[in-house]
Design an enzyme around this catalytic site. Structure first.
Site, short mmCIF file in Angstrom:
data_model
loop_
_atom_site.label_atom_id
_atom_site.label_comp_id
_atom_site.label_asym_id
_atom_site.label_seq_id
_atom_site.Cartn_x
_atom_site.Cartn_y
_atom_site.Cartn_z
N LYS A 53 0.94 -1.21 0.03
CA LYS A 53 -0.07 -0.10 0.01
C LYS A 53 0.77 1.16 -0.05
CE LYS A 53 -2.93 -2.42 3.34
NZ LYS A 53 -3.05 -2.32 4.92
N GLY A 54 2.10 1.12 0.53
CA GLY A 54 2.83 2.38 0.93
C GLY A 54 3.04 3.26 -0.38
N GLU A 75 7.68 2.38 -6.35
CA GLU A 75 7.80 1.90 -5.14
C GLU A 75 8.09 2.95 -4.06
OE1 GLU A 75 6.96 0.07 -2.82
OE2 GLU A 75 7.96 -1.92 -3.11
N ASP A 76 7.51 2.87 -2.84
CA ASP A 76 8.00 3.85 -1.83
C ASP A 76 9.46 3.64 -1.22
OD1 ASP A 76 7.43 1.60 -0.57
OD2 ASP A 76 5.96 2.69 1.01
N ASP A 85 14.54 -1.77 0.21
CA ASP A 85 14.99 -2.15 1.44
C ASP A 85 16.02 -3.25 1.14
OD1 ASP A 85 15.77 -2.67 4.05
OD2 ASP A 85 13.96 -2.26 4.94
N LYS A 112 17.45 2.18 0.68
CA LYS A 112 18.11 2.33 1.56
C LYS A 112 19.09 1.09 1.10
CE LYS A 112 15.42 2.25 6.02
NZ LYS A 112 14.87 1.39 6.71
N PHE A 167 14.63 3.36 10.85
CA PHE A 167 13.20 2.92 10.44
C PHE A 167 12.60 4.29 10.42
CE2 PHE A 167 8.98 1.45 10.92
CZ PHE A 167 9.12 0.22 10.71
N VAL A 168 11.83 4.42 9.05
CA VAL A 168 11.28 5.70 8.42
C VAL A 168 9.74 5.40 8.23
CG1 VAL A 168 13.05 6.82 7.73
CG2 VAL A 168 11.92 5.28 6.12
N ASP A 217 4.45 3.13 6.90
CA ASP A 217 3.87 2.93 8.20
C ASP A 217 4.78 2.16 9.17
OD1 ASP A 217 3.88 0.24 6.69
OD2 ASP A 217 2.54 -0.34 8.56
N ARG A 270 1.16 6.45 8.02
CA ARG A 270 1.22 6.65 6.72
C ARG A 270 0.86 8.23 6.18
NH1 ARG A 270 1.84 1.44 4.21
NH2 ARG A 270 0.66 -0.18 5.36
C1 PRP Z 1 7.55 -2.17 2.23
C2 PRP Z 1 7.76 -1.28 0.99
C3 PRP Z 1 8.09 -2.12 -0.12
C4 PRP Z 1 9.00 -3.13 0.66
C5 PRP Z 1 10.26 -2.79 0.69
O1 PRP Z 1 6.16 -2.83 2.03
O2 PRP Z 1 6.35 -0.54 0.59
O3 PRP Z 1 7.01 -2.80 -0.84
O4 PRP Z 1 8.30 -3.02 2.10
O5 PRP Z 1 11.06 -4.07 1.38
P1 PRP Z 1 12.02 -5.15 0.93
O6 PRP Z 1 12.93 -4.35 -0.26
O7 PRP Z 1 12.94 -5.53 1.99
O8 PRP Z 1 11.23 -6.09 0.10
P2 PRP Z 1 5.51 -3.54 3.18
O9 PRP Z 1 5.51 -5.13 3.09
O10 PRP Z 1 5.86 -2.78 4.72
O11 PRP Z 1 3.85 -3.20 2.72
P3 PRP Z 1 3.24 -1.86 2.59
O12 PRP Z 1 3.57 -1.02 1.48
O13 PRP Z 1 1.69 -2.07 2.49
O14 PRP Z 1 3.31 -1.09 4.05
#
Ligand code: PRP
Length: 177
Positions: free
Chosen positions: A41-42, A97-98, A101, A129, A150-151, A157, A163
């Site tokens: 969702k992010g 993508e937001d 990681d 990151k 952690f942001v 979120d 969010r």
């Molecule tokens: C977060 C973010 C990316 C993913 C990045 O999503 O939006 O999709 O993690 O992490 P990675 O590079 O380690 O795979 P999350 O699973 O928290 O879902 P959300 O967007 O619904 O908060």
């Protein structure tokens, strides 16, 4: 310690200024337009602003991915929870993508979407990151490279909270990432 957003890492003004630059770069690279695919969702907040910073024809679609053990191991288990509404065969596709990681989510998604034969497939991520990367991912457009903190905010979120913050903030006291 109770977690709370304590420090602005990237302000709302900085986010919007950078998105205008990203929009201009995307305009230049996609003169015929592009399909933006946002990961739920992010990325919804970033998608909404980025789409309006692009002046070429834009279509949008959404995809849902859930991951278990992500960011912890290279074998994070990932699955599709909501597929695209549209076919992407022959289209120029830009994944929105937001944050990148570990890279587990995006490397999985790129693998899935490449099999559908888009004309091109690239990634735009607001935050990167790089220090946390486990799976290599080629990110064509990066908003900001950020340290391993952690942001939250602007779509990101902690336990579904924060969010809606306009700024991207560091969450102090969050247990693990
Ligand atoms: C977060 C973010 C990316 C993913 C990045 O999503 O939006 O999709 O993690 O992490 P990675 O590079 O380690 O795979 P999350 O699973 O928290 O879902 P959300 O967007 O619904 O908060």
């Amino acid at each position: 310690m109770t977690e709370s957003p304590t420090r602005v890492l990237v302000s709302a003004g900085e986010i919007q200024a950078r998105i205008r630059e990203l929009g201009a770069a995307i305009d230049k690279d996609y003169p015929n337009g592009v399909l933006l695919v946002a990961i739920l969702k992010g990325a919804c907040f970033f998608l909404a602003d980025l789409a309006r910073a692009i002046t070429r024809p834009v279509r949008i679609d959404f995809i849902g991915i859930s991951s278990y053990g992500k960011s912890k191991t290279s074998s994070g288990e990932v699955k599709l929870t909501k597929d695209l509404d549209t076919t992407i065969d022959g289209l120029d596709v830009l994944i929105v993508e937001d944050i990148v990681d570990s890279g587990v989510t995006l490397s999985y998604l790129v693998h899935v979407l490449e099999q559908r034969r888009p004309r091109s497939l690239r990634i735009v991520a607001l935050l990167d990151k790089t220090d946390r990367r486990v799976c290599p991912v080629d990110v064509a457009y990066v908003g900001f490279h950020i340290p391993d903190e952690f942001v939250v905010g602007y779509g990101l979120d902690y336990a579904e909270q924060y969010r809606n913050l306009a700024d991207i903030c560091v969450l102090e006291g969050a247990p693990g990432q």
